[in-house]
Structures are given as structure tokens and as C-alpha cells.
Design a protein around this motif. Sequence first.
Motif, PDB file in Angstrom:
ATOM      1  N   LEU A  41      -8.372  38.007  20.330  1.00  0.00           N
ATOM      2  CA  LEU A  41      -7.690  37.470  19.161  1.00  0.00           C
ATOM      3  C   LEU A  41      -8.287  36.134  18.747  1.00  0.00           C
ATOM      4  N   ASP A  42      -8.283  35.907  17.447  1.00  0.00           N
ATOM      5  CA  ASP A  42      -8.722  34.625  16.915  1.00  0.00           C
ATOM      6  C   ASP A  42      -7.525  33.680  16.863  1.00  0.00           C
ATOM      7  N   CYS A  43      -7.735  32.472  17.349  1.00  0.00           N
ATOM      8  CA  CYS A  43      -6.682  31.465  17.349  1.00  0.00           C
ATOM      9  C   CYS A  43      -7.199  30.253  16.576  1.00  0.00           C
ATOM     10  N   PRO A  44      -6.485  29.806  15.558  1.00  0.00           N
ATOM     11  CA  PRO A  44      -5.124  30.169  15.157  1.00  0.00           C
ATOM     12  C   PRO A  44      -5.028  31.252  14.088  1.00  0.00           C
ATOM     13  N   GLY A  45      -6.140  31.899  13.742  1.00  0.00           N
ATOM     14  CA  GLY A  45      -6.085  32.906  12.692  1.00  0.00           C
ATOM     15  C   GLY A  45      -5.126  34.038  12.969  1.00  0.00           C
ATOM     16  N   ASP A  46      -5.262  34.658  14.156  1.00  0.00           N
ATOM     17  CA  ASP A  46      -4.381  35.762  14.533  1.00  0.00           C
ATOM     18  C   ASP A  46      -3.107  35.290  15.213  1.00  0.00           C
ATOM     19  N   LEU A  47      -3.174  34.145  15.869  1.00  0.00           N
ATOM     20  CA  LEU A  47      -2.053  33.685  16.683  1.00  0.00           C
ATOM     21  C   LEU A  47      -2.102  32.170  16.811  1.00  0.00           C
ATOM     22  N   SER A  48      -1.001  31.499  16.520  1.00  0.00           N
ATOM     23  CA  SER A  48      -0.898  30.057  16.744  1.00  0.00           C
ATOM     24  C   SER A  48      -0.344  29.806  18.141  1.00  0.00           C
ATOM     25  N   VAL A  49      -0.813  28.759  18.793  1.00  0.00           N
ATOM     26  CA  VAL A  49      -0.365  28.449  20.153  1.00  0.00           C
ATOM     27  C   VAL A  49      -0.152  26.943  20.300  1.00  0.00           C
ATOM     28  N   ALA A  50       0.718  26.582  21.234  1.00  0.00           N
ATOM     29  CA  ALA A  50       0.954  25.186  21.605  1.00  0.00           C
ATOM     30  C   ALA A  50       1.569  25.183  22.989  1.00  0.00           C
ATOM     31  N   CYS A  51       1.646  24.012  23.608  1.00  0.00           N
ATOM     32  CA  CYS A  51       2.227  23.960  24.946  1.00  0.00           C
ATOM     33  C   CYS A  51       2.862  22.607  25.218  1.00  0.00           C
ATOM     34  N   PHE A  52       3.739  22.587  26.210  1.00  0.00           N
ATOM     35  CA  PHE A  52       4.296  21.344  26.744  1.00  0.00           C
ATOM     36  C   PHE A  52       3.322  20.828  27.785  1.00  0.00           C
ATOM     37  N   ASP A  53       3.088  19.510  27.784  1.00  0.00           N
ATOM     38  CA  ASP A  53       2.137  18.799  28.647  1.00  0.00           C
ATOM     39  C   ASP A  53       0.800  18.680  27.937  1.00  0.00           C
ATOM     40  N   ASP A  54       0.375  17.457  27.755  1.00  0.00           N
ATOM     41  CA  ASP A  54      -0.976  17.208  27.282  1.00  0.00           C
ATOM     42  C   ASP A  54      -1.856  17.017  28.505  1.00  0.00           C
ATOM     43  N   PHE A  55      -3.116  17.391  28.409  1.00  0.00           N
ATOM     44  CA  PHE A  55      -4.040  17.242  29.531  1.00  0.00           C
ATOM     45  C   PHE A  55      -5.450  17.235  28.980  1.00  0.00           C
ATOM     46  N   ASP A  56      -6.397  16.755  29.772  1.00  0.00           N
ATOM     47  CA  ASP A  56      -7.764  16.571  29.292  1.00  0.00           C
ATOM     48  C   ASP A  56      -8.357  17.871  28.757  1.00  0.00           C
ATOM     49  N   TRP A  57      -8.034  18.995  29.392  1.00  0.00           N
ATOM     50  CA  TRP A  57      -8.613  20.261  28.971  1.00  0.00           C
ATOM     51  C   TRP A  57      -8.147  20.698  27.591  1.00  0.00           C
ATOM     52  N   ALA A  58      -7.024  20.134  27.110  1.00  0.00           N
ATOM     53  CA  ALA A  58      -6.522  20.528  25.790  1.00  0.00           C
ATOM     54  C   ALA A  58      -7.560  20.268  24.705  1.00  0.00           C
ATOM     55  N   GLU A  59      -8.359  19.226  24.882  1.00  0.00           N
ATOM     56  CA  GLU A  59      -9.422  18.919  23.929  1.00  0.00           C
ATOM     57  C   GLU A  59     -10.625  19.836  24.103  1.00  0.00           C
ATOM     58  N   ALA A  60     -10.760  20.442  25.288  1.00  0.00           N
ATOM     59  CA  ALA A  60     -11.915  21.290  25.576  1.00  0.00           C
ATOM     60  C   ALA A  60     -11.721  22.716  25.076  1.00  0.00           C
ATOM     61  N   PHE A  61     -10.468  23.163  24.940  1.00  0.00           N
ATOM     62  CA  PHE A  61     -10.218  24.503  24.404  1.00  0.00           C
ATOM     63  C   PHE A  61     -10.707  24.579  22.965  1.00  0.00           C
ATOM     64  N   ARG A  62     -11.074  25.786  22.563  1.00  0.00           N
ATOM     65  CA  ARG A  62     -11.382  26.040  21.166  1.00  0.00           C
ATOM     66  C   ARG A  62     -10.493  27.166  20.679  1.00  0.00           C
TER      67      ARG A  62
END
Length: 327
Positions: free
Chosen positions: A253-274
Motif C-alpha cells: 500500500l502507498d502511504c498516505p495515498g492508500d492509507l494514512s497513519v500516525a502513532c503515539f510516541d515520537d522517536f528518531d526513526w519517525a523521521e526515517a520512515f517514508r
Amino acid sequence: MAGVSTATVSAALNGSSPVSLALQERVRAAVDTVGYRPDGIARSLRRGETRMLGLLLADITNPFTTAVVHAMEAAAHARGYSLMLCNSDEDTGRERTNLDLLRTHRADGVMLMPVGFGRDYGQAVRRALDRPAVLVDRTIPGLPLDAVTVDGATGTRLAVAHMIAHGHHRIAVLAGPAGVSASDERLAGYRQALADAGLAADPELVRDGGFRQGPAYAATLDLLRAARPPTALFACNNLMAIGMMRAVADMGLDCPGDLSVACFDDFDWAEAFRPRLTTVAQPTDAIGTQAVELLLDRLGGDPPTTARRLILQPRLVVRDSCAAPRR
């Protein structure tokens, strides 16, 4: 070897009373020659304190936890204390064993991220704690202990409202274990955001991810393979977010085209995801520092008479993972 009394050695090493420079140099030369090191256990028995704080974590693999521990260690070190760290791995049996271990090693006080819930659990923790303690991140109903937590309901409500503002009506949530205070608060925030927007809560869109990657991965696959899949997904902690994103990738799936996502907790990897993840950031430095300060207040000469709870505020960090739904 130094040719002085033990009292003079103590004064020279500890600065407890004036000692001439010449005597200090003689003592330190003798220390270097014999390789003397103070006996911490003997000192703790004599003073009635170890200058060590016990820290019992729910899950050491969680990036949120390690960020809090970093702040705790810095705050404790600044006050002349060390930390003894134990990991319960979200298991009440291991938690009880580790509480016994901290008591055996004479920790002056304990900072606890509790893993259980319910009346019997609270009573068991009360019996296991024979020294001052502070709860961190989670509370135990009926247990009058100081606590440092974050307003999980508000943080989740902000994130889900952000998704709703993009036009999402079918928003699924990966929740933590029912009964755990942090999980219950975040789930309440999810439901409040839906209610505020006049949207009905669909029980089929609520899944228990256990605050773990594996269960969150399986739950996400199940949600996305449903006849009516959600258009947006919110994970109630960062480990579940990693499992969620693995499942989204495996489904192609394409994100956010097909699906929007979010989460509780910020972390360094959040910037690394695409795409870069939209998250709810917790004030980890403040959590760790305040927990240490509350515990040291309890260890002081005039401790507070009532339990205190500090509820810190999270903030929404908007990045690239939410957009309007295609369907």
C-alpha cells in the motif's frame, strides 16, 4: 603505608575534615601503591543508604523508555545517585522478581513502570515495595504512590482529530492491553475524537496490539484485509507503529495515498520512515527528571504526606503520513 590514622585517610579521601596538603599527598600515594578502592557495600551498611535508585522498566526495547532512562540517569547522577536497571518485559512475574532483587540490593528508592492492573495486582505491588517509590508512565488504581504520567487521552485525541480533519471516517486503532492505564487513556482519547466529530465508534476497528511489534503487525494485516478496511490507522505506541508500517509495506500500500497513519510516541526513526510519521511526542526529558526529583523528595528529611501525580502534556508532531482518503 601512609603512616597516618584511618580517620586521617578518611578525611583526606572524603574531604570530611581539613587535612594538610602534605598528608593528602601521602594518603593518595599510598592509595595508588596498594590500588585501594572504597567498599560500596560497607559504606552503604554504615550510612544506611546506597545512593542507588532502582528502576524497573516495562519494556527496555521501547525507544520511549530508553529516552526516559537517559534523562533519569542524568538527573540521578547530578544528585550523586546511580541507577540499577531491571526489565519486566511486560510480565508481572518478572516484575515481582525484579522488585525482590531491588530490595535485596538495598536500592534507596524505586521508579516503577508497572505492567499489571487490577485490585489484586495493586495489593501485590504494595506488599513488594518496602521503600519509597514513584510510578512512571502508568498508574495503579488504589495505590497511593507519587506518579509522573502524560495526558494520553489528549495526545491521542489530537492525532485522531488531525486524521478526521483530512476527511477520514473509518479510523482504526491499535491499542495496548486493556486495563493498563496508559492504554486505557489513549483508547479513551480515540473515542473522544470520534465523538467530537459526530462519528460512531466501530468495535471492529479497535484491535489489541499488546504494545508490541508482532501483535500489531498481525492486527494491521487483519484490518487491511477486511471487506471494509480502514482509511487511516493510529498506533498507541511506537513499537506497534513499527509493526503497523511493516504490514502496510507488505500489503504493497502507498502511504498516505492508500492509507494514512500516525502513532503515539515520537522517536528518531519517525523521521526515517517514508513517509515521515506524524506522531504524538511525549516530554521524555521532563518525565525522567521529574520522576527522579519526586523520588528524592521522598528520600529527603521532610517527605510529602500525600501522593502526588504530575500529568505532563504531549504535543502533536505533524509530518507526511496523513492525507485525504482516496475512497
